[in-house]
Design an enzyme around this catalytic site. Structure first.
Site, PDB file in Angstrom:
ATOM      1  N   ARG A  74     110.854 -82.716  53.398  1.00 41.08           N
ATOM      2  CA  ARG A  74     110.032 -82.677  52.218  1.00 41.08           C
ATOM      3  C   ARG A  74     111.208 -81.454  51.617  1.00 41.08           C
ATOM      4  NH1 ARG A  74     106.044 -80.481  52.000  1.00 41.08           N
ATOM      5  NH2 ARG A  74     105.334 -81.041  53.874  1.00 41.08           N
ATOM      6  N   TYR A 202     114.796 -89.372  51.658  1.00 41.32           N
ATOM      7  CA  TYR A 202     114.439 -89.037  52.763  1.00 41.32           C
ATOM      8  C   TYR A 202     112.533 -89.225  52.068  1.00 41.32           C
ATOM      9  CZ  TYR A 202     110.824 -86.685  55.614  1.00 41.32           C
ATOM     10  OH  TYR A 202     109.592 -86.396  56.261  1.00 41.32           O
ATOM     11  N   LYS A 211     103.308 -88.481  48.832  1.00 35.42           N
ATOM     12  CA  LYS A 211     102.316 -87.202  48.469  1.00 35.42           C
ATOM     13  C   LYS A 211     102.551 -87.064  46.818  1.00 35.42           C
ATOM     14  CE  LYS A 211     101.389 -86.335  52.436  1.00 35.42           C
ATOM     15  NZ  LYS A 211     102.026 -85.914  53.572  1.00 35.42           N
ATOM     16  N   HIS A 231      94.643 -83.783  51.224  1.00 33.87           N
ATOM     17  CA  HIS A 231      95.497 -85.073  52.884  1.00 33.87           C
ATOM     18  C   HIS A 231      94.689 -84.399  54.174  1.00 33.87           C
ATOM     19  CE1 HIS A 231      99.602 -82.803  54.760  1.00 33.87           C
ATOM     20  NE2 HIS A 231      99.826 -84.236  55.113  1.00 33.87           N
ATOM     21  N   SER A 253     100.502 -79.882  56.901  1.00 33.80           N
ATOM     22  CA  SER A 253     101.979 -81.347  58.075  1.00 33.80           C
ATOM     23  C   SER A 253     102.433 -81.124  59.208  1.00 33.80           C
ATOM     24  CB  SER A 253     103.158 -81.610  56.908  1.00 33.80           C
ATOM     25  OG  SER A 253     102.910 -82.091  55.691  1.00 33.80           O
ATOM     26  N   CYS A 255     100.805 -81.131  62.111  1.00 34.07           N
ATOM     27  CA  CYS A 255      99.636 -80.255  62.277  1.00 34.07           C
ATOM     28  C   CYS A 255      98.291 -81.864  63.551  1.00 34.07           C
ATOM     29  CB  CYS A 255      98.935 -79.400  61.793  1.00 34.07           C
ATOM     30  SG  CYS A 255      99.664 -77.951  61.626  1.00 34.07           S
ATOM     31  N   ASP A 282      96.335 -89.537  57.452  1.00 37.65           N
ATOM     32  CA  ASP A 282      97.562 -88.879  55.904  1.00 37.65           C
ATOM     33  C   ASP A 282      96.397 -88.218  54.622  1.00 37.65           C
ATOM     34  OD1 ASP A 282     100.001 -87.292  55.747  1.00 37.65           O
ATOM     35  OD2 ASP A 282     100.327 -88.654  54.276  1.00 37.65           O
ATOM     36  N   ARG A 377     110.365 -90.257  61.862  1.00 35.25           N
ATOM     37  CA  ARG A 377     109.312 -90.485  61.275  1.00 35.25           C
ATOM     38  C   ARG A 377     109.205 -91.607  61.820  1.00 35.25           C
ATOM     39  NH1 ARG A 377     104.584 -87.454  58.178  1.00 35.25           N
ATOM     40  NH2 ARG A 377     106.210 -85.291  58.705  1.00 35.25           N
TER      41      ARG A 377
HETATM   42  P1  GTP Z   1     101.911 -85.175  58.937  1.00 39.28           P
HETATM   43  O1  GTP Z   1     102.565 -87.049  59.063  1.00 39.28           O
HETATM   44  O2  GTP Z   1     103.119 -84.467  59.018  1.00 39.28           O
HETATM   45  O3  GTP Z   1     101.248 -84.862  57.797  1.00 39.28           O
HETATM   46  O4  GTP Z   1     101.877 -84.427  60.374  1.00 39.28           O
HETATM   47  P2  GTP Z   1     100.328 -85.096  60.755  1.00 39.28           P
HETATM   48  O5  GTP Z   1      99.578 -83.914  60.877  1.00 39.28           O
HETATM   49  O6  GTP Z   1      99.469 -86.681  61.278  1.00 39.28           O
HETATM   50  O7  GTP Z   1     100.688 -84.489  62.815  1.00 39.28           O
HETATM   51  P3  GTP Z   1     100.961 -85.471  63.838  1.00 39.28           P
HETATM   52  O8  GTP Z   1      99.021 -85.949  64.575  1.00 39.28           O
HETATM   53  O9  GTP Z   1     101.975 -86.421  63.778  1.00 39.28           O
HETATM   54  O10 GTP Z   1     101.403 -84.628  64.826  1.00 39.28           O
HETATM   55  C1  GTP Z   1     102.284 -83.898  64.621  1.00 39.28           C
HETATM   56  C2  GTP Z   1     102.428 -83.178  65.332  1.00 39.28           C
HETATM   57  O11 GTP Z   1     101.755 -82.043  66.462  1.00 39.28           O
HETATM   58  C3  GTP Z   1     102.923 -83.966  67.542  1.00 39.28           C
HETATM   59  O12 GTP Z   1     104.038 -83.495  67.600  1.00 39.28           O
HETATM   60  C4  GTP Z   1     102.037 -83.973  67.918  1.00 39.28           C
HETATM   61  O13 GTP Z   1     102.339 -84.216  68.959  1.00 39.28           O
HETATM   62  C5  GTP Z   1     101.323 -82.677  68.115  1.00 39.28           C
HETATM   63  N1  GTP Z   1      99.559 -82.660  67.722  1.00 39.28           N
HETATM   64  C6  GTP Z   1      99.069 -83.062  67.281  1.00 39.28           C
HETATM   65  N2  GTP Z   1      97.689 -82.959  68.479  1.00 39.28           N
HETATM   66  C7  GTP Z   1      97.708 -82.067  69.058  1.00 39.28           C
HETATM   67  C8  GTP Z   1      96.859 -81.369  69.713  1.00 39.28           C
HETATM   68  O14 GTP Z   1      95.904 -81.657  69.822  1.00 39.28           O
HETATM   69  N3  GTP Z   1      97.188 -80.426  70.749  1.00 39.28           N
HETATM   70  C9  GTP Z   1      98.977 -80.049  70.711  1.00 39.28           C
HETATM   71  N4  GTP Z   1      99.180 -79.008  71.462  1.00 39.28           N
HETATM   72  N5  GTP Z   1      99.580 -80.939  69.447  1.00 39.28           N
HETATM   73  C10 GTP Z   1      99.190 -81.355  69.017  1.00 39.28           C
HETATM   74  C1  SPV Z   2     103.527 -84.707  55.478  1.00 45.16           C
HETATM   75  O1  SPV Z   2     105.106 -83.799  55.320  1.00 45.16           O
HETATM   76  O2  SPV Z   2     103.139 -84.132  55.041  1.00 45.16           O
HETATM   77  C2  SPV Z   2     103.876 -85.476  55.804  1.00 45.16           C
HETATM   78  C3  SPV Z   2     105.497 -86.541  55.544  1.00 45.16           C
HETATM   79  O3  SPV Z   2     102.987 -86.883  55.751  1.00 45.16           O
HETATM   80  S1  SPV Z   2     106.048 -86.719  53.962  1.00 45.16           S
HETATM   81  O4  SPV Z   2     105.780 -88.251  53.013  1.00 45.16           O
HETATM   82  O5  SPV Z   2     107.243 -86.980  53.956  1.00 45.16           O
HETATM   83  O6  SPV Z   2     105.659 -85.841  53.380  1.00 45.16           O
HETATM   84 MN    MN Z   3     101.452 -84.928  55.304  1.00 44.43          MN
END
Ligand code: GTP
Ligand code: SPV
Ligand code: MN
Length: 594
Positions: A74, A202, A211, A231, A253, A255, A282, A377
């Site tokens: 983004r 993207y 979003k 979110h 994002s 996290c 999400d 992704r």
């Molecule tokens: P968006 O789709 O961008 O909104 O992200 P999201 O909040 O769904 O994040 P996601 O669960 O995909 O995690 C992002 C990264 O954080 C990945 O590389 C995970 O492996 C890492 N991660 C997730 N949960 C944990 C955790 O509890 N501990 C650690 N150390 N890393 C984590």
């Molecule tokens: C984020 O960035 O929080 C996502 C991926 O979940 S996107 O759809 O690119 O915003």
């Molecule tokens: Mn997101």
């Protein structure tokens, strides 16, 4: 002008006519959602190289795609909220006067689809026909967008049937154009229910239901209509008695939302009968149910656009399973020997005969850089998820017992704490901060304030958004869910994560739900209600009592610095900052100095 078949809704026809006249596509195609039409589009995208068909035995129905090197996340600095006045967009959003922006965009879109096909995608955010649901129509010249929207939303003729002859819809226009980052714009006109995206291909910039609509436009609609677009993931936690309680959690994002939403409990808890069910990973739309006055949530999406790196059988088995069929992979690495995919953290065996996310043929076993982009992704249908909730399609949503905020904080935030009440909880959300990630273009690992994980996604003035949260709490009264803050990312002095995270986060969720049901204790501290270390079940975890104490510790000096930063941050909102938020800041300040 290219011919197009009119529909029974004159508002749609009029808008289509204008967009077609401006973009000048060679042909116009309605997406009806039929498998035969989608299959023909997949074949066409494969024939032009836009998609690569993956190994049909190992990854049936799966495709591989790479975006341009400068178009992998983004772009927050090119994202605009165009309200009539700058005040309405607020100090956090980029703003331009709407007519000026329309003029600028008109120049960019004029003739942008010459020689190309424009696809018309009617889609529903939320189960088709649910009282929560809203309809959008996205026009795009990208087959990749059509195929992703098919996974992420409910598309096709059934949506037009619900829209009817007079229904309203969010007008979404996307043109890929020449993907020029200098002229890339992701623009929202909340008052016009309109979104315009140009010069990107993207995900978050072009899958306009996500979003752009489900957060930026929807947050604005929610403010007008008395509901919330957040979110947030939504998960159901089932106890050994078979009762399910739902939690909504907002993390910035990349996290950990997808991971928490699908977590697999530690074995000893599984044996006792605990289970986690995924409703969303999400986005959550929340509203007060008029019948019982409680807060209910739906996931308006139909798929997961998840971060690939770090996803493995060990960290997130359910996400990985979700990607085993009918999935599109973007910017991961390709194994040329067997047409499968790979990313950092999947396993220890990068492909030897590999194409990296840049499209270079490399030896993956010796390659130095990232084979997959850190923000690569997967787009996977939610129904693929082994732990998808039985309530996933429930048009009424699920009742939320707890709201959880969280972020990446190496220091400062303890593993978990509870807000004293809703008002304090809104303050906890409003003062969230997190280290930036690869999900957005720009520096990674820099701490920035990200209120409610919505910094990039609020479609109006952030101070008014805080006010809306406070207002919702007043309406909810005693029915308001309890609010918590978690931090899975605390680091020791050597820079190692102190908490194992992933499945073990379940231990924290259990304390949270025990607090909600009045079973667990907490003690008040300067920042809120903390568990005593013995209240977090560490069975088989292999972390010592001292380590847990450190994870739960609150360093007043570090927090005082944070308060100074919060004051500076809040100053930009001036008089618009709600008095209740100012009051909470004073309480925190006083607690830290007592
Ligand atoms: P968006 O789709 O961008 O909104 O992200 P999201 O909040 O769904 O994040 P996601 O669960 O995909 O995690 C992002 C990264 O954080 C990945 O590389 C995970 O492996 C890492 N991660 C997730 N949960 C944990 C955790 O509890 N501990 C650690 N150390 N890393 C984590
Ligand atoms: C984020 O960035 O929080 C996502 C991926 O979940 S996107 O759809 O690119 O915003
Ligand atoms: Mn997101």
């Amino acid at each position: 002008m290219a011919e197009f078949t009119k529909c029974s809704n004159e508002k749609v026809n009029k808008w289509l006519e204008e967009q077609i006249a401006m973009c000048q596509p060679e042909s116009v195609v309605w997406i009806d959602g039929s498998e035969s039409q989608l299959e023909a589009l997949r074949a066409e995208a494969v024939s032009t190289g836009e998609l690569i068909k993956l190994n049909e035995e190992k990854l049936p129905g799966c495709y591989y795609h790479r975006t341009a090197e400068n178009d992998v996340a983004r772009v927050e600095d090119r994202t605009f909220i165009c309200t009539p006045t700058e005040e309405e967009a607020g100090p956090i959003n980029n703003w331009m006067e709407p007519s000026q922006m329309y003029d600028k965009l008109k120049a960019l879109y004029t003739g942008a689809m010459k020689g190309r096909t424009m696809y018309i995608i009617p889609y529903s955010m939320g189960p088709v026909g649910s009282p929560f649901s809203k309809i959008g129509i996205e026009l795009t010249d990208s087959i990749y967008v059509v195929l992703n929207m098919n996974i992420m939303t409910r598309i096709g003729q059934e949506v037009m049937d619900v829209l009817g002859t007079d229904g309203d819809f969010v007008k979404c226009l996307h043109a890929k154009k020449d993907v020029n980052p200098e002229e890339r714009y992701i623009v929202h006109f909340p008052q016009d229910n309109a979104i315009m995206s140009v010069n990107s291909a993207y995900g978050g910039n072009v899958l306009l239901g996500k979003k752009c609509f489900a957060l930026r436009i929807a947050s604005y609609l929610g403010k007008q209509e008395g509901w919330m677009a957040e979110h947030m993931l939504i998960l159901g936690l089932e106890n050994p008695q078979g009762e399910v309680k739902y939690i909504a959690a907002a993390f910035p994002s990349a996290c950990g939302k997808t991971n928490l939403a699908m977590l697999i409990p530690p074995e000893y808890l599984q044996e006792k009968g605990y289970k986690v069910w995924t409703v969303g990973d999400d986005i959550a739309w929340l509203r007060i149910n008029p019948e019982d006055g409680k807060l209910y949530a739906i996931n308006p999406e139909a798929g997961f656009f998840g971060v690939a790196p770090g996803t493995s059988e060990k960290t997130n088995f359910n996400a990985l399973e979700s990607t085993k069929k009918n999935t599109i992979f973007t910017n991961v690495a390709l194994n040329n020997d067997d047409l499968t995919v790979w990313w950092e953290g999947l396993d220890k065996n990068p492909p030897k005969n590999c194409t990296n996310w840049l499209g270079e043929k490399v030896d993956g076993t010796t390659y130095e850089g990232n084979l997959a982009h850190p923000n690569s992704r997967f787009t996977a249908p939610a129904i693929n998820c082994p732990c998808i909730s039985s309530e996933f399609e429930n048009p009424q949503g699920v009742p939320i017992s707890a709201i959880v905020f969280g972020g990446r904080r190496a220091k400062t935030a303890p593993l978990v704490y509870q807000a004293r009440d809703w008002e304090h909880g809104v303050f906890v959300g409003a003062t969230m901060a997190s280290e930036t990630t690869a999900a957005a273009a720009g520096a990674v690992g820099v701490v920035r304030r990200d209120p409610m994980a919505m910094k990039p996604f609020v479609g109006y003035n952030m101070a008014d958004y805080f006010g809306h949260w406070l207002e919702m709490g007043k309406k909810l009264g005693d029915n308001a869910p309890a609010i918590f803050h978690v931090n899975w990312f605390r680091k020791d002095d050597e820079g190692n994560f102190m908490w194992p995270g992933f499945g073990d986060n379940m231990r924290v969720l259990l304390w949270i739900l025990d607090r909600v049901s009045g079973k667990a204790d907490a003690h008040d501290s300067a920042i809120g209600l903390l568990p005593t270390a013995s209240d977090i079940d560490t069975t088989g975890l292999g972390i010592s009592a001292e380590e847990l104490d450190a994870l739960l510790s609150v360093d007043k000096e570090v927090w005082k610095e944070d308060v100074e930063n919060i004051k500076e941050y809040f100053a930009q909102f001036g008089d618009r900052l709600p008095a209740d938020i100012k009051k909470q800041l004073e309480i925190l300040d006083k607690n830290l100095n007592d």
